[in-house]
Scaffold this motif. Structure first.
Motif, PDB file in Angstrom:
ATOM      1  N   ALA A  54       0.843  -1.194   0.000  1.00  0.00           N
ATOM      2  CA  ALA A  54       0.000   0.000   0.000  1.00  0.00           C
ATOM      3  C   ALA A  54       0.878   1.243   0.000  1.00  0.00           C
ATOM      4  O   ALA A  54       1.826   1.353   0.778  1.00  0.00           O
ATOM      5  CB  ALA A  54      -0.906   0.002   1.222  1.00  0.00           C
ATOM      6  N   ALA A  55       0.537   2.202  -0.867  1.00  0.00           N
ATOM      7  CA  ALA A  55       1.288   3.447  -0.944  1.00  0.00           C
ATOM      8  C   ALA A  55       0.768   4.486   0.039  1.00  0.00           C
ATOM      9  O   ALA A  55       1.392   5.535   0.207  1.00  0.00           O
ATOM     10  CB  ALA A  55       1.247   3.997  -2.365  1.00  0.00           C
ATOM     11  N   MET A  56      -0.378   4.221   0.666  1.00  0.00           N
ATOM     12  CA  MET A  56      -0.938   5.149   1.645  1.00  0.00           C
ATOM     13  C   MET A  56      -1.960   4.426   2.510  1.00  0.00           C
ATOM     14  O   MET A  56      -2.361   3.292   2.203  1.00  0.00           O
ATOM     15  CB  MET A  56      -1.582   6.353   0.964  1.00  0.00           C
ATOM     16  CG  MET A  56      -2.690   6.020  -0.016  1.00  0.00           C
ATOM     17  SD  MET A  56      -3.272   7.509  -0.855  1.00  0.00           S
ATOM     18  CE  MET A  56      -1.758   8.095  -1.622  1.00  0.00           C
ATOM     19  N   ASP A  57      -2.376   5.082   3.579  1.00  0.00           N
ATOM     20  CA  ASP A  57      -3.414   4.512   4.437  1.00  0.00           C
ATOM     21  C   ASP A  57      -4.753   4.512   3.703  1.00  0.00           C
ATOM     22  O   ASP A  57      -5.115   5.495   3.050  1.00  0.00           O
ATOM     23  CB  ASP A  57      -3.559   5.332   5.720  1.00  0.00           C
ATOM     24  CG  ASP A  57      -2.327   5.254   6.612  1.00  0.00           C
ATOM     25  OD1 ASP A  57      -1.449   4.424   6.329  1.00  0.00           O
ATOM     26  OD2 ASP A  57      -2.250   6.040   7.565  1.00  0.00           O
ATOM     27  N   THR A  98       0.029   2.307   5.164  1.00  0.00           N
ATOM     28  CA  THR A  98       1.154   2.536   4.265  1.00  0.00           C
ATOM     29  C   THR A  98       2.290   1.551   4.533  1.00  0.00           C
ATOM     30  O   THR A  98       2.731   1.386   5.674  1.00  0.00           O
ATOM     31  CB  THR A  98       1.676   3.978   4.433  1.00  0.00           C
ATOM     32  OG1 THR A  98       0.606   4.888   4.204  1.00  0.00           O
ATOM     33  CG2 THR A  98       2.805   4.256   3.460  1.00  0.00           C
ATOM     34  N   MET A 111      -7.650   5.494  -0.893  1.00  0.00           N
ATOM     35  CA  MET A 111      -7.194   6.276   0.244  1.00  0.00           C
ATOM     36  C   MET A 111      -8.364   6.600   1.174  1.00  0.00           C
ATOM     37  O   MET A 111      -9.514   6.738   0.741  1.00  0.00           O
ATOM     38  CB  MET A 111      -6.507   7.549  -0.233  1.00  0.00           C
ATOM     39  CG  MET A 111      -7.353   8.471  -1.081  1.00  0.00           C
ATOM     40  SD  MET A 111      -6.407   9.808  -1.848  1.00  0.00           S
ATOM     41  CE  MET A 111      -5.808  10.681  -0.410  1.00  0.00           C
ATOM     42  N   SER A 133      -2.671   3.554  -5.989  1.00  0.00           N
ATOM     43  CA  SER A 133      -2.064   3.674  -4.654  1.00  0.00           C
ATOM     44  C   SER A 133      -1.374   2.383  -4.214  1.00  0.00           C
ATOM     45  O   SER A 133      -1.380   2.017  -3.036  1.00  0.00           O
ATOM     46  CB  SER A 133      -3.109   4.101  -3.619  1.00  0.00           C
ATOM     47  OG  SER A 133      -3.627   5.366  -3.946  1.00  0.00           O
ATOM     48  N   ARG A 135       2.340   0.266  -4.564  1.00  0.00           N
ATOM     49  CA  ARG A 135       3.738   0.192  -4.988  1.00  0.00           C
ATOM     50  C   ARG A 135       3.993  -1.245  -5.422  1.00  0.00           C
ATOM     51  O   ARG A 135       3.960  -2.170  -4.609  1.00  0.00           O
ATOM     52  CB  ARG A 135       4.678   0.582  -3.851  1.00  0.00           C
ATOM     53  CG  ARG A 135       4.566   2.037  -3.424  1.00  0.00           C
ATOM     54  CD  ARG A 135       5.387   2.301  -2.167  1.00  0.00           C
ATOM     55  NE  ARG A 135       6.801   2.032  -2.380  1.00  0.00           N
ATOM     56  CZ  ARG A 135       7.592   1.425  -1.504  1.00  0.00           C
ATOM     57  NH1 ARG A 135       7.090   0.966  -0.362  1.00  0.00           N
ATOM     58  NH2 ARG A 135       8.874   1.231  -1.767  1.00  0.00           N
TER      59      ARG A 135
END
Length: 401
Positions: A54-57, A98, A111, A133, A135
């Motif tokens: 995950a690239a963010m919460d 994240t 997100m 979102s 990676r």
């Protein structure tokens, strides 16, 4: 007939052509490797990220289940960073943070700002696309990719990169051994009361800081009296266990300047006097197996010749890959109607407009100018400058890199 002075370019080429990198390699703790030169290329033993993360919460989802705004789905699990979730059950989403790996079956992260939470269910106010979102595994560093090349100077960023793929030790070139001394009967050390005609030895502190900042091992021989035999003996002792001997002072043509004669007596002199200002009396040669570099005694001249000549010379000796200092073209915040016939380097600072403004005193003993300045302006020989003309600017941050 007066012999023509060597140009700046010829001087740099002469020094760099005379040196080969040290060959010895040692394996050291990555924590201790700052400023050292990498001996061998590093290849990553892992990929980064190691799996899709995950690239963010937000919420890990199946995009096929969110084809319109307003879909309501239950949260089936919570996946913090550092844990592995269960396969994502159909018709559910996973709360994810994240850096946490995506659960099997999920193909995107929505997100948290694009949802509304209703107890243990989530209303989606956004239609995601696959890979959103996320990676992807190996997207930053692929397994087996070269992450640092041989000859890289190990900056804090480089050490972090090496550590991020698991290197706790690194192969580096051995430290270059540099012996230094200053010449001059007028020199005394700070902390000592000044007698008539005496000055404090600023070059000792300047040179040690510059050399140690490059990772060199410094052998400090202090101050040598202005006597030919004393200078010859100091050169012999300094060269005995050093890769390079660097002196400050005594390389001009005065009756009390004995360094050049001492080098010729103990070894050979390959370069002396350049068509530059400041720094004209720079000297280079060999004393036994050691390289010799003679810097002018004035602190500004010593600094300028060090960053322009000695630093690239030492980097090559350390085995660092060559990287020319980047320069800029900036407007001149000054005029020069009577240019010097030598190539001149002015201490300058960029003003709020980005124009190069020179320090008022360009004398070679004005040490305060080096603290005030953020760069050098490089003026070609015999070339007048009008206010606003574009001039070549060398940032000190680049010259000290």
């Amino acid at each position: 007939m007066t012999q023509a002075l060597m140009s700046f370019e010829e001087g740099v080429a002469r020094l760099l052509s005379a040196v080969e990198p040290v060959r010895d390699v040692e394996l050291i703790d990555t924590l201790e490797a700052r400023g050292r030169v990498l001996a061998d290329a590093l290849y990553s033993p892992i990929s980064i990220p190691r799996q899709d993360t995950a690239a963010m919460d937000g919420y890990a989802v199946r995009c096929a289940e969110l084809e319109r705004v307003g879909v309501l789905l239950p949260v089936s699990q919570r996946i913090p960073a550092g844990t592995i979730g269960l396969p994502l059950a159909e018709g559910t989403v996973a709360r994810i943070f994240t850096g946490a790996p995506l659960p099997e079956g999920a193909d995107a992260v929505v997100m948290q700002e694009r949802v509304e939470v209703e107890g243990d269910r989530v209303v989606f106010r956004h239609v995601p696309h696959p890979g959103e979102s996320v990676r992807r595994a190996g997207s930053e560093i692929a397994l087996g990719a070269e992450i640092l090349s041989a000859g890289a100077v190990l900056t804090p960023q480089a050490l972090a990169l090496a550590a991020s793929v698991g290197f706790d030790t690194l192969p580096v070139r051995r430290r270059v051994r540099v012996a230094i001394f200053s010449t001059g009967d007028e020199l005394v050390m700070p902390g000592t009361p000044l007698g008539p005609g005496q000055i404090y030895n600023a070059n000792r502190y300047q040179l040690r800081a510059l050399l140690e900042g490059m990772g060199c091992l410094v052998d400090d021989h202090g101050v040598v009296p202005d006597r030919l035999e004393a200078t010859r003996l100091a050169l012999h002792r300094a060269a005995d266990a050093a890769d390079v001997v660097i002196t400050s002072g005594g390389v001009s043509v005065g009756e009390e300047d004995h360094v050049v004669a001492a080098v010729r007596a103990q070894g050979r002199l390959d370069l002396w006097k350049l068509a530059i200002k400041p720094g004209k009396p720079l000297a280079y040669g060999r004393v036994g197996a050691a390289h010799f570099v003679g810097l002018p005694g004035n602190p500004v001249s010593a600094f300028v010749t060090f960053v322009l000549f000695v630093r690239p010379f030492l980097r090559r000796l350390q085995g660092a890959k060559e990287a020319a200092s980047r320069t800029l073209r900036v407007p001149a915040g000054f005029a020069r109607t009577r240019p010097d016939p030598r190539r001149e380097f002015l201490r300058v600072r960029l003003d709020a407009r980005g124009w190069a403004v020179p320090y008022p005193d360009q004398g070679s003993s004005a040490l305060a100018s080096l603290v005030w300045a953020d760069g050098l302006v490089d003026l070609p020989p015999g070339t007048p400058v009008r206010t606003g003309d574009l001039v070549r600017y060398w940032p000190l941050a680049e010259l000290l890199n």
